[in-house]
Design an enzyme around this catalytic site. Structure first.
Site, PDB file in Angstrom:
ATOM      1  N   CYS A   1      13.734  10.125   7.118  1.00 34.72           N
ATOM      2  CA  CYS A   1      13.551   9.742   8.516  1.00 34.72           C
ATOM      3  C   CYS A   1      14.854   9.852   9.290  1.00 34.72           C
ATOM      4  O   CYS A   1      14.853  10.147  10.474  1.00 34.72           O
ATOM      5  CB  CYS A   1      13.016   8.322   8.582  1.00 34.72           C
ATOM      6  SG  CYS A   1      14.002   7.197   7.611  1.00 34.72           S
TER       7      CYS A   1
ATOM      8  N   GLU B   1       9.701  15.882  15.619  1.00 33.14           N
ATOM      9  CA  GLU B   1      10.135  15.591  14.251  1.00 33.14           C
ATOM     10  C   GLU B   1       9.442  16.567  13.294  1.00 33.14           C
ATOM     11  O   GLU B   1       8.216  16.650  13.269  1.00 33.14           O
ATOM     12  CB  GLU B   1       9.758  14.154  13.866  1.00 33.14           C
ATOM     13  CG  GLU B   1      10.282  13.788  12.482  1.00 33.14           C
ATOM     14  CD  GLU B   1       9.789  12.435  11.971  1.00 33.14           C
ATOM     15  OE1 GLU B   1       8.610  12.115  12.166  1.00 33.14           O
ATOM     16  OE2 GLU B   1      10.597  11.718  11.362  1.00 33.14           O
TER      17      GLU B   1
ATOM     18  N   GLU C   1       9.416   0.841  10.878  1.00 27.61           N
ATOM     19  CA  GLU C   1      10.477   1.844  10.660  1.00 27.61           C
ATOM     20  C   GLU C   1       9.806   3.189  10.812  1.00 27.61           C
ATOM     21  O   GLU C   1       9.003   3.587   9.962  1.00 27.61           O
ATOM     22  CB  GLU C   1      11.067   1.713   9.251  1.00 27.61           C
ATOM     23  CG  GLU C   1      11.767   0.407   8.978  1.00 27.61           C
ATOM     24  CD  GLU C   1      13.073   0.269   9.726  1.00 27.61           C
ATOM     25  OE1 GLU C   1      13.602   1.277  10.224  1.00 27.61           O
ATOM     26  OE2 GLU C   1      13.550  -0.873   9.847  1.00 27.61           O
TER      27      GLU C   1
ATOM     28  N   LYS D   1       0.855  -1.187   0.000  1.00 24.58           N
ATOM     29  CA  LYS D   1       0.000   0.000   0.000  1.00 24.58           C
ATOM     30  C   LYS D   1       0.890   1.236   0.000  1.00 24.58           C
ATOM     31  O   LYS D   1       1.512   1.568   1.010  1.00 24.58           O
ATOM     32  CB  LYS D   1      -0.907   0.051   1.227  1.00 24.58           C
ATOM     33  CG  LYS D   1      -1.969   1.127   1.044  1.00 24.58           C
ATOM     34  CD  LYS D   1      -2.588   1.592   2.342  1.00 24.58           C
ATOM     35  CE  LYS D   1      -1.887   2.757   2.974  1.00 24.58           C
ATOM     36  NZ  LYS D   1      -1.778   3.960   2.154  1.00 24.58           N
TER      37      LYS D   1
END
Ligand code: NAD
Length: 499
Positions: A306, A403, A272, A198
């Site tokens: 990331c 973040e 992750e 997906k």
């Protein structure tokens, strides 16, 4: 002004984008049961580029059923490992042959520089597929000397087998849409699994095209399916009892939802997730190397990485030089669409994400932080944000803790390396970190102290298909790449023979 190398999108890429996309199930493009459509945007213009299906639970059922059939009928896992390897190598060759097409499609959809699409999104993916294809023939178990005492006189031989875990769901974010789909697809296939991928609703196009290429390479129908959609589709996949393993890459909050859903079925999962990655520059840091390293490691792909460096701790003796070096370099960066190879600042992926990043920047201003450069509004269409360098932020400032996943660097001084390590580890995240020094004794003493799945030294952000990658703490569970990736798509079976 655009450069003479500005890339003109090929008619084939344009045609593919404009197709009436369905889902990819059982080796073919099929219409979705859901009638809802999702708009896909060109981030450089802020215009709709394509639409895709917004798959519902019935669509997910159909894709999982197809993957299950392929698994149960052994069309893929029943092949000789060498034959699976050969198909995957063919996929690498095809991807290489279609490199420019994939690079253009990704830049058009994701907004990133065509240089990054060519070199990383496609180039590194080709290398990754070739590396991972080899694991199909290298999975191995162990023989075990067991000490079972009964019945007296009986001898035993025991060994373990690595078997494919079954049907995999690969849930992918928007920052490296092709590459991260491949990080899930290829080890799963090398292990003998079938998979439903997906992609992110923002960037679904390259995964749909990849499924066609995989079929051309010889991946049998049902082994690789693609469902496009958003939360409904993702949640349906995560909660599906027909899925044996979820490999998820995305934000920490969504990762927690996925894990919660997975546990209800005892579905295996690896996550992750996000990062707020520190770079620690010791007193002997080479200033030019440090500045260039952080420009790449922090602002590559507009910081939508990331593992990007976002908290830069510099020994006070070099603090001024590094902070000035970074802000001077950032100030001179040219802004433009990803199709212009000379443009150094490209748009962010979506209007929503741009607004999120601008909110983080506005909060930093409201907190009274010192901006060395950046953050001014960009007066042109597209989802641009000028990179920002902030200095001297206190450890509890939101911009130091949260973040951002965008082009924001925060530079802070320290006096003692252990203080820097404490500041670096003062985060719920633990994906990656870097140390900058040529004093290897100091570096090797600090490495074990860093709470991060990857510690780079005098560089920040390079990955290799053989080097395990994943997070400590809230940055995830499990490792991708290398043996870890492929073994993550297996179950271990013990076989014990009495004789
Ligand atoms: P996201 O968590 O919003 O979405 C990731 C994927 O999950 C998308 O495909 C999304 O549609 C799907 N999803 C949404 N809700 C779901 C649900 N309830 N159940 C299952 N799936 C669902 O993340 P994003 O905004 O696409 O990507 C940015 C984030 O990803 C950042 O936090 C970044 O750090 C992280 N990321 C991590 C890595 C890594 O390797 N650690 C790599 C890239 C991105």
């Amino acid at each position: 002004m655009t450069s003479p190398e500005f890339v003109q999108i090929s008619p084939a890429v344009r045609q593919f984008a404009e197709r009436l996309h369905g889902l990819f199930i059982d080796g073919a493009q099929v219409s979705a049961h859901s009638k809802l459509r999702l708009e896909v945007f060109d981030p450089a213009r802020g215009e709709c580029l394509a639409t895709t299906a917004d798959a519902d639970e019935q669509d997910v059922d159909a894709a999982v059923a197809s993957a299950r059939r392929a698994f149960d009928t052994r069309v893929w896992r029943g092949l000789r490992p060498a034959d699976r390897e050969r198909v995957l190598l063919r996929l690498a060759d095809l991807l290489e042959a279609h490199a420019e097409e994939f690079a253009q499609l990704e830049t058009l959809n994701q907004g990133k520089s065509i240089n990054v699409s060519r070199g990383v999104e496609v180039g590194a993916s080709v290398e990754y597929v070739r590396y991972m294809a080899g694991w199909a023939t290298k999975l191995e178990g162990e023989t075990l000397d067991v000490s079972i005492p009964v019945p007296p006189g009986t001898r035993y031989t025991a060994f373990t087998r690595k078997e494919p875990v079954g049907v995999v769901a690969g849930i992918v974010p928007w920052n490296f849409p092709l590459m991260i789909a491949i990080w899930k697809l290829v080890p799963a296939l090398a292990a003998g699994c079938s998979i439903v991928i997906k992609p992110s609703p923002e960037t679904p196009l390259t995964a749909l095209r990849l499924a066609e290429l995989a079929t051309e390479a010889g991946v049998p129908p049902g082994v690789f399916n693609v469902v496009t959609g958003g939360t409904v589709c993702g949640a349906a996949l995560a909660a599906h009892p027909g899925i044996n393993k979820i490999s998820f890459t995305g934000s920490t909050p969504t990762g927690k939802l996925v894990a919660t859903a997975a546990v209800q079925n005892m579905t295996r999962f690896s996550l992750e997730l996000g990062g707020k990655n520190p770079a620690v520059m010791l007193a002997d840091v080479d200033v030019d190397q440090g500045v260039q390293g952080i420009l790449l490691g922090g602002l590559f792909n507009q910081g939508q990485v990331c593992a990007a460096a976002s908290r830069i701790y510099v020994h006070r003796s070099k603090y001024r030089q590094i902070a000035d070096g970074l802000s001077d370099a950032v100030r001179s960066m040219t802004l433009g669409p990803g199709l212009d190879p000379a443009a150094e600042v490209n748009p962010l992926v979506s209007a929503r994400h741009r607004d999120r990043v601008l909110q983080h920047i506005a909060q930093a201003r409201a907190d009274g932080l010192r901006f060395l450069t950046g953050g001014e509004p960009v007066e042109q269409p597209g989802y641009y944000v000028r990179p920002v360098v902030i200095a001297d932020a206190p450890p509890d400032a939101a911009i130091v803790r949260d973040e951002v996943f965008g082009p924001v660097l925060v530079v802070m001084p320290f006096d003692d390396p252990l203080e820097a390590v404490r500041l670096a580890n003062n985060s719920p995240y633990g994906l990656a970190a870097s140390l900058w020094s040529n004093d290897m004794k100091a570096v090797l003493n600090l490495v074990p102290e860093m709470e991060a799945g990857t510690v780079w030294v005098n560089t920040h952000v390079p990955l290799d298909p053989g080097m395990p990658f994943g997070g400590f703490k809230q940055s995830g569970i499990g490792r991708e790449f290398g043996r870890h990736a492929v073994e993550g798509f297996t179950e271990t079976k013990s076989v014990c023979i009495a004789h």
